[in-house]
Design an enzyme around this catalytic site. Structure first.
Site, PDB file in Angstrom:
ATOM      1  N   GLN A  43       0.832  -1.206   0.000  1.00 24.40           N
ATOM      2  CA  GLN A  43       0.000   0.000   0.000  1.00 24.40           C
ATOM      3  C   GLN A  43       0.869   1.260   0.000  1.00 24.40           C
ATOM      4  O   GLN A  43       1.827   1.352   0.770  1.00 24.40           O
ATOM      5  CB  GLN A  43      -0.878  -0.054   1.254  1.00 24.40           C
ATOM      6  CG  GLN A  43      -1.896   1.026   1.422  1.00 24.40           C
ATOM      7  CD  GLN A  43      -2.700   0.774   2.696  1.00 24.40           C
ATOM      8  OE1 GLN A  43      -2.262   1.114   3.799  1.00 24.40           O
ATOM      9  NE2 GLN A  43      -3.849   0.160   2.568  1.00 24.40           N
ATOM     10  N   HIS A  99       0.100  -4.255   3.361  1.00 18.16           N
ATOM     11  CA  HIS A  99      -1.305  -4.266   3.780  1.00 18.16           C
ATOM     12  C   HIS A  99      -1.659  -5.663   4.283  1.00 18.16           C
ATOM     13  O   HIS A  99      -2.234  -5.822   5.344  1.00 18.16           O
ATOM     14  CB  HIS A  99      -2.229  -3.867   2.630  1.00 18.16           C
ATOM     15  CG  HIS A  99      -3.682  -3.793   3.027  1.00 18.16           C
ATOM     16  ND1 HIS A  99      -4.659  -3.257   2.237  1.00 18.16           N
ATOM     17  CD2 HIS A  99      -4.325  -4.204   4.149  1.00 18.16           C
ATOM     18  CE1 HIS A  99      -5.833  -3.336   2.850  1.00 18.16           C
ATOM     19  NE2 HIS A  99      -5.654  -3.912   4.014  1.00 18.16           N
ATOM     20  N   HIS A 122      -6.582  -7.797  12.898  1.00 23.21           N
ATOM     21  CA  HIS A 122      -7.516  -7.993  11.789  1.00 23.21           C
ATOM     22  C   HIS A 122      -6.889  -8.847  10.694  1.00 23.21           C
ATOM     23  O   HIS A 122      -7.516  -9.793  10.195  1.00 23.21           O
ATOM     24  CB  HIS A 122      -7.929  -6.629  11.215  1.00 23.21           C
ATOM     25  CG  HIS A 122      -8.687  -6.734   9.923  1.00 23.21           C
ATOM     26  ND1 HIS A 122     -10.033  -7.041   9.883  1.00 23.21           N
ATOM     27  CD2 HIS A 122      -8.280  -6.591   8.627  1.00 23.21           C
ATOM     28  CE1 HIS A 122     -10.426  -7.076   8.611  1.00 23.21           C
ATOM     29  NE2 HIS A 122      -9.382  -6.808   7.837  1.00 23.21           N
ATOM     30  N   GLU A 123      -5.655  -8.541  10.314  1.00 21.77           N
ATOM     31  CA  GLU A 123      -5.008  -9.267   9.229  1.00 21.77           C
ATOM     32  C   GLU A 123      -4.791 -10.738   9.586  1.00 21.77           C
ATOM     33  O   GLU A 123      -5.008 -11.626   8.765  1.00 21.77           O
ATOM     34  CB  GLU A 123      -3.672  -8.605   8.860  1.00 21.77           C
ATOM     35  CG  GLU A 123      -3.822  -7.263   8.185  1.00 21.77           C
ATOM     36  CD  GLU A 123      -4.649  -7.324   6.915  1.00 21.77           C
ATOM     37  OE1 GLU A 123      -4.392  -8.212   6.069  1.00 21.77           O
ATOM     38  OE2 GLU A 123      -5.578  -6.504   6.768  1.00 21.77           O
ATOM     39  N   HIS A 157      -7.327 -13.213   7.657  1.00 25.03           N
ATOM     40  CA  HIS A 157      -6.583 -13.849   6.567  1.00 25.03           C
ATOM     41  C   HIS A 157      -5.576 -14.897   7.051  1.00 25.03           C
ATOM     42  O   HIS A 157      -5.523 -16.007   6.518  1.00 25.03           O
ATOM     43  CB  HIS A 157      -5.848 -12.786   5.752  1.00 25.03           C
ATOM     44  CG  HIS A 157      -6.742 -11.759   5.146  1.00 25.03           C
ATOM     45  ND1 HIS A 157      -7.579 -12.030   4.087  1.00 25.03           N
ATOM     46  CD2 HIS A 157      -6.940 -10.443   5.455  1.00 25.03           C
ATOM     47  CE1 HIS A 157      -8.255 -10.937   3.752  1.00 25.03           C
ATOM     48  NE2 HIS A 157      -7.885  -9.961   4.574  1.00 25.03           N
TER      49      HIS A 157
END
Length: 247
Positions: free
Chosen positions: A55, A82, A135-136, A140
């Site tokens: 990013q 990112h 979150h990542e 994911h």
């Protein structure tokens, strides 16, 4: 002689009383339930490749929403990580695969300094990055647990960042983050010529509505170590001319 229907019914009733089906069914369920509980997670961890997404901070911040620097200060003027996202060849992707594997900073303690530098958060309000990395990993990273544990996942992304210096590649091709406009073709060609694989470019819009270079997607094999040609690319497209804002 043939047994009468009543005798048969009486025999069946007697046998049922001796071996009531509910007990057998309960035993069967006790055996199957743990397997059923594990199956969805195992299936979800089966994936075909990773998107490694970088990013550009100038484009993240140059929007109507703006940005907030992390508590460690303004990040370097460089492409930041990112995420490293497991994906399927049909374009879909698994997510949130293991609710029993939360992000744990103690497992990546030796990587935190590098994560602050190479994987900085720009979301508001200002933070130390923990929410971003949580979150990542949970959305994911947990879907790659069949290959990478939590430490390996973050380390793999950091190693990929070392492997591909997108900003240097663009600058070597005369493409500078100076607020100028560049052809999408020249950006794609510069990266593909340097790494041998075609990237995908994502754009966003600045406050004036101009399309700008936002993210670079590279594809990586399931070991998260080697770049590969992308099996499938996202559907959104940039315009033919895009801005590369400063940061």
């Amino acid at each position: 002689p043939d047994t009468s229907i009543k005798e048969k019914e009486g025999y069946f009733t007697a046998m049922t009383r001796r071996n009531p089906p509910p007990v057998s069914l309960l035993l069967l369920l006790l055996v199957l339930l743990p397997l059923l509980a594990v199956a969805p997670t195992s299936l979800a961890q089966d994936f075909d490749f990773f998107y490694f997404v970088l990013q550009w901070p100038g484009s993240y911040c140059d929007t109507a929403k703006s940005c907030c620097y992390p508590t460690s200060g303004k990040p370097a003027a460089d492409f930041g990580i990112h995420g490293l996202w497991p994906n399927y060849n049909d374009g879909s992707y698994p997510s949130n695969c293991d609710p029993n594997s939360p992000y744990d900073a103690s497992k990546v303690r030796d990587l935190l300094s590098s994560m602050r530098q190479k994987w900085p958060t720009l979301a508001c309000p200002s933070s130390d990055g923990t929410q971003f990395w949580t979150h990542e990993w949970e959305k994911h990273g947990t879907c790659s647990e069949s290959v990478l544990d939590q430490h390996d996942y973050f380390q793999a992304a950091l190693e990929l960042k070392k492997q591909v210096d997108v900003l240097q590649i663009l600058q070597d091709a005369g493409i500078q983050p100076d607020g100028g406009n560049y052809s999408l073709k020249s950006i794609v060609s510069a990266i593909s010529d340097a790494i041998g694989y075609t990237p995908w470019i994502e754009c966003n819009k600045d406050e004036a509505g101009n399309s700008q270079l936002y993210q670079v997607y590279l594809c990586v094999d399931t070991s998260a170590a080697k770049l590969i040609q992308c099996p499938v690319l996202p559907r959104k497209r940039c315009g033919s001319e895009i801005e590369f804002p400063s940061f």
